[in-house]
Design an enzyme around this catalytic site. Sequence first.
Site, PDB file in Angstrom:
ATOM      1  CG  ASP A   1      -1.831  -1.094   1.243  1.00 25.92           C
ATOM      2  OD1 ASP A   1      -1.770  -2.033   0.562  1.00 25.92           O
ATOM      3  OD2 ASP A   1      -2.894  -0.850   1.731  1.00 25.92           O
TER       4      ASP A   1
ATOM      5  CE  LYS B   1      -5.224   1.880   2.478  1.00 28.49           C
ATOM      6  NZ  LYS B   1      -4.224   1.083   3.025  1.00 28.49           N
TER       7      LYS B   1
ATOM      8  CE  LYS C   1      -7.165  -1.557   2.409  1.00 28.47           C
ATOM      9  NZ  LYS C   1      -5.585  -1.866   2.866  1.00 28.47           N
TER      10      LYS C   1
END
Lengths: 335, 286
Positions: free
Chosen positions: A167, A235, A271
Site C-alpha cells: 500500500d 485506495k 479499497k
Amino acid sequence: MSIDRIVSTASRAIEVVGGDLTESSLKRYLNGIPGVDAVGLEARAADLGSRSIKTTSKAWALDTIISLIDLTTLEGADTPGKVRSLVSKGLTPDATDPSCPRVAAVCVYGDMVPYAVEALGAFHGDSVDGGINVAAVATAFPSGRASLSVKLADTADAVAAGADEIDMVIDRGAFLSGRYGQVFDEIVAVREACRRADGSSAHLKVILETGELNTYDNVRRASWLAILAGADFIKTSTGKVAPAATLPVTVLMLEVVRDWYRLTGEKIGVKPAGGIRASKDAIKYVVAVAETAGEEWLQPHLFRFGASSLLNDVLLQRQKLSSGHYSGPDYVTID
Amino acid sequence: MSRLAVPKTYKLYVGGTFPRSESGRVYEVVGASGDFLANVAKASRKDARDAVVAARSALSGWSKATGYNRGQVLYRIAELLEGRRAQFVAEIVSIEGVTVAAATAQVDEAIDRWIWYAGWADKYVQVAGNANAVSGPFFNLSVPEATGVVAIIAPQDSSLLGFVSAVAPALVAGNTVVVVASERLPLSAVSLSEVLATSDVPGGVVNILTGSPAEIAPWLASHADVNALDLVGAGDLDWVSLQIAAAETLMRVFPPENGPDAAAPSLERITAFTETKTVWHTKSLL
C-alpha cells in the site's frame, strides 16, 4: 517555459495517452477528463446508502464483508505480539463459530511483515486458496514525505520480507501543485520495486489520501493517474487524515474503475480505508460496489475494506442474526 | 382571537440527545378524562439497542467518577427538579387526573427521594463494604462496584415518583441505565429527561425510552450487553420469561413490585446493582 519533462513509460499510459509520454501530454489528458457533478454524486451515494438489506441478504453481506477486510494495525505502538494476535483474529474472527470466513489480508507496517508471515505460517497465501495475504504500507506512509530512494528501499524491503501487497501513498504535495509527472514516475518506480527475484510482483495499492485532495475532480484525476501508472488497486485513504473514506468518494473511484474496465477490459480494485466502523456503513459500500462497478467486484482481488474495528461490529451483527438477540462487546476479542 | 395551543412533541432521550423513534412511530397519550394530551415516541427494539450502546459508552466515565462527584451531580438534578415543580405538577394533574395537592405531594416526594439517594453516593460503600478478618497479616477489603448497564422497566402506574424511585438508586453506584417509562403515564419521564439534559449528568448515563414495555423488554432482557435487569414495573408482563432470557447471560434481575409502595427507598435497591470486589493487601510488619 520549462522544458517538457519525459515521464517513465508505463504500458497502460502509452496505450491510452499515446506513445510520446511527457508531463504535458499526461497533464493534457488528465485535465481533459470531465469534471464531477458533486451534487449528483452525493445524491447517488446517499441513494445507494438507503437500500434496505435484510435477513438472508444481510447474512450474505456480512460474510462477504469479512472476506473483504484488510485487518489493519498501523500504530507507532505496534509490537510483534500485537501483529500475532491480529493474525490469529484474521484467521479465526469468531472463535464461537467455525463457519465464519477469514479476512482477506492483514495490513501492517513494513517492519512487522516478517512477524505476520511467521504467524500465518502455512496459512500465508491467497484467499482463493483459503489463506491470508500480508499487506504492508510503504513509501514513508502515511505522509509520503521522503526521497524517492528511501521510498523504493521501503517498498523493496517489505516485498523481500514476504509482503504480498504494497500500500503506497502518492505525493499529495506534488499532485496538488500540478506535478503529475512526478507522481506518475513515483508510482511507476514503486511498481518496479514491487518485483520479486522470481519475476512475480507484489500487488500495488495506491493510496490517494482523498481527504487531502480537496475536490472530487482531483480524486477522479488522481484515480486515473494511479491506474495509468500501473496500480492494481486504488485506495482512498491512509486512515490518518480526516475525512478518511466516504461513500461519495468511493462511488467516484468505483466509477473510474468501471470506466477503465469499459475502455480496456481490465479490472482494477478499490479499497476504501479508514472511518468505516459499523456494519451498516460497510453494507452501504457493498451495495455501492454491486451497483456501480458490478457484483463481480465483490471479491478480495477487486475490493477490500481497510479496517480494524469494523470486524468486531460485523461479528456482533453475525451473532445477532444467528442467535436472535443482541450481542455485546464482551463476546468478541479486544484488539 | 383565541390562541392555538402548541402541543409538545415528547421524544426519546438516548445518549444525551432527543431522537425520535428510529421506527418513526408515535402513540397518543390521553389524559384522565380521555382528552388528547400529546404524541409520544414509540420506541422500537433498535432504539433499545442504540440506548444500550449509549449506556455502555457512558459507563466508564460515570462509574469511575468519585462517589462524592456522583452525589453532587445527582443533587443538582434534584435542584433543577425543584425549579420545575410547577411543570411536573401540571403534567401529573392532566394525565393522572389527581388533585393539585396530590400531584404536588408526588413531585415533592420524588425530589426528596432523589436527594436521599444522592446522599448515599459517597456513603453506601462504607455501609455495604467491609474489612474482612483473615488469618494472616493482610488487609482484606470488600467493596461494592457498579454492575454496569442496568435496564429498568419503570413502575407503570406512577408518573414521576415510580420513575425516580427506580432510576435514582441504580445511578448512585455508578451504573448507567436504559429505562422504559410508564406506557400510560410517560410525560413526567420525558420532562425529567429535559432536566437531565441540562444538568451535569453525562449523556448516555440515563437513557429513556417511551413505548410498549411488552415490546421492548424482551430485547433488553436477552441483550448480551445489559448487565442487570430491574423488572420493578413489569408485573403485568410475562416477567418469568424475561427472567429466563436474562439468565442466558447471567444478568442480575430484580423482580416486579406492585402497589403504591413499589420501589420504596432502600439501601438494598442501591446494592442490588453492585458487584463486590475483594482485594488483599499486605500489612506492614514493622
